[in-house]
Write a protein that holds these residues in place. Structure first.
Motif, PDB file in Angstrom:
ATOM      1  N   UNK A 121       0.819  -1.214   0.000  1.00 42.49           N
ATOM      2  CA  UNK A 121       0.000   0.000   0.000  1.00 42.49           C
ATOM      3  C   UNK A 121       0.854   1.265   0.000  1.00 42.49           C
ATOM      4  N   UNK A 122       2.100   1.160   0.368  1.00 44.86           N
ATOM      5  CA  UNK A 122       2.941   2.337   0.596  1.00 44.86           C
ATOM      6  C   UNK A 122       3.281   3.027  -0.721  1.00 44.86           C
ATOM      7  N   UNK A 123       3.164   4.336  -0.736  1.00 41.12           N
ATOM      8  CA  UNK A 123       3.437   5.142  -1.926  1.00 41.12           C
ATOM      9  C   UNK A 123       4.746   5.914  -1.805  1.00 41.12           C
ATOM     10  N   UNK A 124       4.980   6.528  -0.656  1.00 40.10           N
ATOM     11  CA  UNK A 124       6.180   7.350  -0.440  1.00 40.10           C
ATOM     12  C   UNK A 124       6.748   7.052   0.940  1.00 40.10           C
ATOM     13  N   UNK A 125       8.046   6.839   0.996  1.00 36.35           N
ATOM     14  CA  UNK A 125       8.751   6.606   2.268  1.00 36.35           C
ATOM     15  C   UNK A 125       9.533   7.868   2.600  1.00 36.35           C
ATOM     16  N   UNK A 126       9.361   8.348   3.818  1.00 37.60           N
ATOM     17  CA  UNK A 126       9.976   9.609   4.235  1.00 37.60           C
ATOM     18  C   UNK A 126      10.980   9.325   5.363  1.00 37.60           C
ATOM     19  N   UNK A 127      12.263   9.523   5.063  1.00 40.84           N
ATOM     20  CA  UNK A 127      13.323   9.277   6.048  1.00 40.84           C
ATOM     21  C   UNK A 127      13.548  10.560   6.853  1.00 40.84           C
ATOM     22  N   UNK A 128      12.527  10.986   7.590  1.00 42.08           N
ATOM     23  CA  UNK A 128      12.585  12.296   8.241  1.00 42.08           C
ATOM     24  C   UNK A 128      13.200  12.208   9.641  1.00 42.08           C
ATOM     25  N   UNK A 129      14.428  11.755   9.661  1.00 41.70           N
ATOM     26  CA  UNK A 129      15.161  11.662  10.922  1.00 41.70           C
ATOM     27  C   UNK A 129      16.642  11.830  10.631  1.00 41.70           C
ATOM     28  N   UNK A 130      17.376  12.495  11.510  1.00 42.70           N
ATOM     29  CA  UNK A 130      18.834  12.564  11.319  1.00 42.70           C
ATOM     30  C   UNK A 130      19.480  11.181  11.281  1.00 42.70           C
ATOM     31  N   UNK A 131      18.812  10.179  11.879  1.00 45.09           N
ATOM     32  CA  UNK A 131      19.349   8.814  11.863  1.00 45.09           C
ATOM     33  C   UNK A 131      19.146   8.116  10.519  1.00 45.09           C
TER      34      UNK A 131
END
Length: 741
Positions: free
Chosen positions: A363-373
């Motif tokens: 189902x996932x469309x966009x993955x957001x790596x919104x972390x400094x890690x």
């Protein structure tokens, strides 16, 4: 509801009509056969009543089918008329619009027809805006762009809010990437930063994190809508699916956002945590649908500014940059936001619970790596997300120069390049060499952070070299020997570049050096484009002089300072001079590097060092006159001779290398010949030296020595170069032909 089927006009209606007509015929045939064969038996068994009931049912079915046929015919006619009207009203620039789909439902004998949302026309341009500043951000954004290009079927126009380094890097990259249907535009943030620089901001992105607030001001006035993306998102589907959601932004809705997947705006993460005001959990601004036209009518710039000024009286600063201000505005004006399905921004950070956002990974469309890690965040499916990201990270970008079939306005290559390629004779035995020169290599300048402080005395010099993956280990050694600016051109695949990045980031020596420019030239073609690489490195030099070296040479310790003094003493700014750094070599993999000329002479006498290529190619360096150099204490002039290829220091604006020469052979010889034709004086420096370190033979040398056609083509290219020299430099260039003979 008895039936629920998806139909396209015409073909599927005909199929349904045929089925409905055949059903009663089959039933009647069956009953007739049963009646003839079993009349007596049926009569005896008392089945006459059942037969009568079946006959009555058949008549009812026929009546119902006639009604269905009439209604279907009427519905089909209406749908066809609607379809034709829409086609006629379409913009003629939108070629190849897909057929609309119609949802047919039958409820108690009544047909319900509903238009299903049609796809984005395949030639409609999708606009994407990205804030990208600095060398690291321009490196990160490439993975995002790859994921978008991998799935896309539409032309993509990219709008970058960038600083000077970001614009230089990205404009060069997209100019050389040559993406079909891809265009890019830049907006200098220096011209608009005053509009947001007054906002105190604790976010690590600094003032760049506030730039999205200014998009309605900087984007073209004729642009109606744009998708706004953070650089740290990865697409897992066609971006056109997201673009299509703009149709749902009705009435005042002008912003599409996914709900925040952390408790940040609930204020429950820690004691005394006071976030900016938000609607419920608030919204994340990593993925935004922005209806620019509506927002301009709403006077967006005044709207967010007034909100920010009011909230800053109590909040004092933003913690999440533009996201805080977006949420504060939405809190005051909730009718402007359209909530996107959370699959369009699956947020991976230490405080998010993104697993509750989706049920299936598909189902996932966009993955957001919104972390400094970044890739080290925790999630039940982190391995899947990480593998998807790494796939695009190392994916060959050359494979994304895809054709957009059916869009005549977009062609894969510029017409002049296509013309040159088509004019080549494929029967020419040197066809591959000639075609190689016409390749457009993808170039990513300044792959790592770069800083250069200008030397005010006007004598600064940059070491220039090129390399491939098999010479990577030489970079640290050169950086230890040469403390001045360096410009490296690296010829690598997308996957090899990531190996280089890991190598560089783990090296204390390289991380301490900010005056080294690493310029990636991505692999393409059959030959090593040695002169093209040298030109890439030369063009990025910021100093007035260049030291043209090779990656397998180590300069003597202190050569940088020595050359600067020599440049000043020779008054090179007023005359064309080429300062020669004598070249030596060792056959030992472990060498105690000489710290002075005296030590080098001792090693020459002992046989641990030799003059460069004395045993295989003496002509290349013999004009340096090593016998004279041994005792020289002052610089001395030498004359050009055939096949001379010394390593020299020249002005930055000296001639570039001739790119017809690829792989092994004549690549430096041709360059020195042109320098001589321009009247440069060759001057040998008496206390300078460089040493060639041993390594395995390159693949191109192996091809040269084993392939007769390779050698033959090199001679043909050499002859053609000499003729071109005669055309450019006239009578004085005749010596290059005569001496060669």
């Amino acid at each position: 509801m008895r039936g629920h089927v998806m139909f396209r006009p015409r073909k599927k209606y005909i199929f349904l009509l045929l089925v409905l007509m055949l059903v009663p015929l089959i039933i009647l045939t069956y009953l007739s056969v049963m009646h003839d064969d079993n009349f007596n038996r049926n009569s005896l068994m008392g089945f006459n009543n059942r037969e009568a009931a079946l006959a009555e049912r058949v008549r009812e079915v026929e009546d119902e089918n006639q009604m269905l046929r009439r209604q279907l015919s009427l519905s089909q006619y209406q749908l066809q008329q609607s379809y034709q009207n829409n086609i006629q009203g379409m913009d003629p620039r939108n070629e190849g619009t897909d057929d609309k789909e119609v949802e047919i439902g039958i409820n108690n004998g009544t047909i319900i027809c509903t238009n299903v949302e049609e796809n984005v026309p395949k030639c409609e341009v999708i606009h994407v805006a990205i804030v990208c500043a600095g060398y690291n951000a321009s490196r990160e954004v490439i993975t995002l762009i790859k994921s978008v290009l991998f799935y896309r079927k539409n032309p993509i126009h990219l709008h970058f809010l960038a600083d000077k380094p970001g614009q230089l890097t990205l404009s060069t990259l997209f100019d050389t990437w040559d993406i079909t249907g891809g265009k890019f535009y830049f907006y200098n943030f220096l011209l608009i930063q005053d509009d947001v620089s007054w906002i105190p901001n604790k976010h690590y992105s600094g003032v760049y994190g506030l730039m999205k607030l200014l998009l309605t001001k900087v984007l073209p006035k004729d642009m109606d809508k744009v998708i706004v993306l953070d650089t740290d998102v990865t697409f897992a589907t066609d971006i056109a699916e997201l673009w299509k959601i703009f149709r749902k932004l009705k009435n005042k809705k002008a912003i599409g956002l996914v709900e925040n997947q952390s408790d940040w705006y609930l204020g429950t993460l820690w004691r005394k945590h006071k976030p900016w005001p938000a609607l419920g959990r608030g919204f994340n601004t990593g993925v935004i649908l922005l209806d620019v036209k509506k927002l301009r009518k709403m006077k967006w710039m005044q709207m967010w500014r007034l909100t920010a000024e009011r909230e800053l009286m109590s909040m004092l600063s933003t913690s999440l940059a533009d996201q805080d201000i977006f949420n504060a505005v939405i809190k005051q004006h909730p009718d402007i936001v359209h909530q996107l399905p959370c699959a369009w921004n699956v947020q991976l950070s230490e405080n998010t619970r993104s697993e509750t956002c989706y049920t299936e990974i598909s189902d996932i469309k966009v993955i957001h790596w919104n972390s400094p890690q970044k890739l080290r965040v925790k999630n039940n499916h982190i391995e899947f997300f990480r593998n998807l990201y790494l796939t695009f990270l190392e994916y060959d970008g050359n494979l994304l120069k895809r054709e957009l079939f059916g869009c005549q306005a977009y062609q894969h290559k510029p017409k002049e390049v296509v013309k040159e390629i088509t004019e080549l004779d494929e029967d020419d035995q040197c066809y591959e060499f000639r075609r190689e020169k016409l390749l457009t290599h993808r170039i990513h300048l300044y792959y790592l952070d770069y800083q250069y402080i200008q030397d005010l005395d006007g004598t600064d010099v940059t070491l220039v070299a090129q390399l491939s993956m098999d010479r990577l280990q030489m970079i640290e050694s050169i950086c230890n020997h040469w403390l001045g600016p360096i410009s490296f051109a690296l010829y690598m695949s997308d996957a090899e570049v990531q190996q280089f990045l890991r190598y560089a980031l783990s090296s204390d020596i390289l991380m301490k050096r900010k005056n080294v420019g690493y310029h990636i030239v991505y692999k393409d073609g059959q030959f090593y484009p040695v002169n093209f690489l040298r030109n890439v490195a030369m063009k990025q030099v910021n100093t007035p002089y260049v030291y043209l070296s090779d990656i397998d040479f180590l300069p003597m310790y202190g050569l940088y300072e020595y050359l600067k003094k020599a440049i000043g003493m020779m008054d090179m700014s007023k005359a064309n001079k080429a300062l020669i750094v004598p070249a030596f070599e060792t056959l030992r993999y472990r060498l105690t590097f000489p710290k002075s000329k005296a030590e080098l002479l001792t090693m020459l006498d002992m046989g641990s060092l030799y003059t460069f290529r004395y045993h295989v190619w003496q002509k290349g360096h013999s004009p340096t006159n090593f016998a004279k150099w041994r005792t020289a204490t002052t610089p001395y002039k030498v004359q050009w001779e055939s096949d001379f290829e010394p390593y020299v220091v020249v002005k930055k604006d000296s001639p570039l290398y001739d790119t017809r020469f690829v792989g092994f052979g004549w690549n430096k010889v041709s360059h020195i010949m042109e320098i001589d034709a321009l009247g440069y004086e060759f001057i040998v420096l008496p206390n300078a030296f460089m040493i060639h370190m041993p390594h395995a033979p390159s693949f191109d040398i192996a091809k040269f020595t084993s392939n007769k056609n390779y050698c033959l083509c090199l001679k043909i290219l050499k002859t053609e170069f000499q003729k071109d020299m005669s055309k450019r430099y006239g009578f004085k260039a005749l010596k290059y032909v005569s001496m060669d003979k």
